[in-house]
Write a protein that holds these residues in place. Structure first.
Motif, PDB file in Angstrom:
ATOM      1  N   THR A   1       0.853  -1.184   0.000  1.00 17.24           N
ATOM      2  CA  THR A   1       0.000   0.000   0.000  1.00 17.24           C
ATOM      3  C   THR A   1       0.891   1.237   0.000  1.00 17.24           C
ATOM      4  OG1 THR A   1      -0.111  -0.058   2.419  1.00 17.24           O
ATOM      5  CG2 THR A   1      -1.877  -1.169   1.221  1.00 17.24           C
TER       6      THR A   1
ATOM      7  N   VAL B   1       0.077   3.333   5.612  1.00 17.53           N
ATOM      8  CA  VAL B   1       0.538   2.645   4.398  1.00 17.53           C
ATOM      9  C   VAL B   1       1.923   2.024   4.592  1.00 17.53           C
ATOM     10  CG1 VAL B   1      -0.790   4.054   2.761  1.00 17.53           C
ATOM     11  CG2 VAL B   1       1.478   4.836   3.516  1.00 17.53           C
ATOM     12  N   ASP B   2       2.263   1.108   3.692  1.00 17.12           N
ATOM     13  CA  ASP B   2       3.603   0.496   3.722  1.00 17.12           C
ATOM     14  C   ASP B   2       4.670   1.497   3.278  1.00 17.12           C
ATOM     15  OD1 ASP B   2       2.612  -2.095   4.400  1.00 17.12           O
ATOM     16  OD2 ASP B   2       2.047  -2.396   2.289  1.00 17.12           O
TER      17      ASP B   2
ATOM     18  N   GLN C   1      -2.902  -0.729  -3.387  1.00 21.14           N
ATOM     19  CA  GLN C   1      -3.671   0.460  -3.026  1.00 21.14           C
ATOM     20  C   GLN C   1      -2.752   1.662  -3.134  1.00 21.14           C
ATOM     21  OE1 GLN C   1      -5.004   0.605   1.093  1.00 21.14           O
ATOM     22  NE2 GLN C   1      -6.653   2.051   0.602  1.00 21.14           N
TER      23      GLN C   1
ATOM     24  N   THR D   1      -6.823   2.719   5.550  1.00 25.27           N
ATOM     25  CA  THR D   1      -5.888   1.601   5.744  1.00 25.27           C
ATOM     26  C   THR D   1      -6.145   0.917   7.103  1.00 25.27           C
ATOM     27  OG1 THR D   1      -4.270   3.207   6.576  1.00 25.27           O
ATOM     28  CG2 THR D   1      -4.052   2.555   4.280  1.00 25.27           C
ATOM     29  N   ASP D   2      -7.398   0.900   7.532  1.00 24.31           N
ATOM     30  CA  ASP D   2      -7.791   0.269   8.813  1.00 24.31           C
ATOM     31  C   ASP D   2      -6.960   0.763   9.990  1.00 24.31           C
ATOM     32  OD1 ASP D   2      -9.665  -1.268   7.439  1.00 24.31           O
ATOM     33  OD2 ASP D   2      -8.181  -2.828   6.976  1.00 24.31           O
TER      34      ASP D   2
ATOM     35  N   ARG E   1      -3.928   1.530  10.148  1.00 21.96           N
ATOM     36  CA  ARG E   1      -2.527   1.081  10.197  1.00 21.96           C
ATOM     37  C   ARG E   1      -1.550   2.025   9.507  1.00 21.96           C
ATOM     38  NH1 ARG E   1      -4.741  -4.095   9.075  1.00 21.96           N
ATOM     39  NH2 ARG E   1      -4.608  -5.454  10.892  1.00 21.96           N
TER      40      ARG E   1
END
Ligand SMILES: [Zn+2]
Ligand SMILES: [Zn+2]
Length: 363
Positions: free
Chosen positions: A187, A254-255, A211, A249-250, A252
């Motif tokens: 993400t 993004v990566d 995403q 992103t719930d 959390r």
């Protein structure tokens, strides 16, 4: 009949001996003059390129408006422009892989190939780099440029010269995706939907991101981002982008968060929108030399921070991705001006007026 032959002959002779070209020369901030100057000489390993299209980049605007970028100061008259494509008009004696008439995109940074960083494969950090439009090296807002063969790439006939010039910002996008280690299922948040942000967007999609959330404050840029495949877009002027990205992103984050604006605000936002174990990639240069960051976030989330400087070995990939239709640069080209209208071009590009995305100068 005789007069005609004479005329033709004269034109021919004139062309063969032509040694003067038109160029847009920056003397100091806001002092850009159209002048006639000598066509550059080439060495045995260089080619002479008849320039067709040159994009106006953020760095060109910086030099135009302030006469400097950090320690790089315009002291001598300088030709701006580093996003260029054209046609080869002359080749040096030792050049084997290119010929007159080849349509090419020019990678604007000529690395030495010999220093420690070149040997390590990080030639963007070359100690002896000569980069177009970075004082004292002239750029491409002119009819002809000399280019080192290793940095000149053929483009297919179906690719326009405008697209060819945008291989440069796309290179930044590809390099950013590589630095962020984008892969299938990651993400990504991209802060900023200018030409570079839109190139990053397309590069991370090709890289497999599942995403991709894009923020900006201009609706026309966000609309373009959506068309080019962003899963969500957020107008940061109307909504809190941090809150929105966390929601999407719930909670959390993004990566990978990629900063493509260069403002203090987006710089801070990156550390709020990236999740645990994530990576932030910095592309934009803030006006201030120093910005505060949340050290505790870096520690407690075990973040990786990557700075980006230009690109390494991206041109062949970029050209293939565009010519195969997997990346589309056409929607980014919002304005085309002739060299004579370059002042207008700079005005539109710097004010970002008239829904401008990328302004290209046709030489
Ligand atoms: Zn550029
Ligand atoms: Zn080097």
């Amino acid at each position: 009949m005789e007069t005609n032959t004479c005329k033709k002959l004269n034109i021919g002779v004139f062309r063969n001996t032509k040694s003067i070209m038109k160029a847009a020369v920056l003397y100091k901030a806001h002092d850009l003059r159209l002048e006639e100057i000598d066509i550059p000489e080439i060495t045995k390993e260089q080619v002479l390129v008849r320039v067709h299209s040159v994009g106006i980049c953020g760095s060109d605007i910086h030099y135009y408006e302030k006469g400097r970028i950090g320690s790089f100061v315009v002291k001598e008259p300088l030709i701006l422009g580093h996003e260029s494509a054209g046609e080869i008009s002359k080749v040096g004696d030792d050049v084997k892989n290119l010929k007159i008439g080849d349509r090419v995109a020019i990678e604007p940074g000529f690395a030495c190939g010999k220093c420690l960083y070149c040997r390590k494969g990080m030639y963007n950090l070359c100690d002896n780099m000569k980069f177009y439009a970075t004082p004292p090296v002239n750029g491409a807002f002119c009819e002809y440029v000399a280019a080192n063969t290793g940095f000149v790439y053929k483009i297919p006939d179906a690719m326009t010269f405008e697209e060819g010039s945008l291989i440069e910002p796309l290179s930044v996008g590809i390099h950013a995706a590589r630095l962020g280690k984008v892969s299938i299922g990651k993400t990504v948040a991209i802060l900023g939907a200018g030409p570079v942000g839109l190139c990053v967007l397309q590069a991370v999609i090709v890289g497999g991101a599942s995403q991709v959330i894009v923020t900006d404050i201009k609706d026309h840029l966000l609309k373009c981002a959506k068309q080019l495949g962003a899963t969500e877009v957020i107008n940061a002027g109307s909504y809190d982008p941090v809150k929105k990205i966390l929601e999407l992103t719930d909670g959390r984050g993004v990566d990978i968060a990629i900063e493509a604006v260069g403002s203090r605000v987006t710089f801070r936002q990156m550390f709020d929108v990236v999740g645990k174990g994530g990576t932030v990639v910095l592309i934009g240069a803030p006006a201030e030399d120093e910005c505060s960051i949340k050290v505790l976030d870096i520690l407690s989330k075990e973040l990786t921070i990557k700075g980006l400087f230009r690109y390494v070995d991206t041109y062949p990939t970029a050209i293939k991705l565009v010519s195969s239709g997997r990346i589309n640069l056409k929607p980014l080209i919002s304005h085309i001006f002739n060299l004579e209208e370059i002042h207008n071009g700079f005005k539109v590009a710097s004010e970002k007026s008239d829904n401008a995305i990328k302004v290209v100068i046709r030489i």
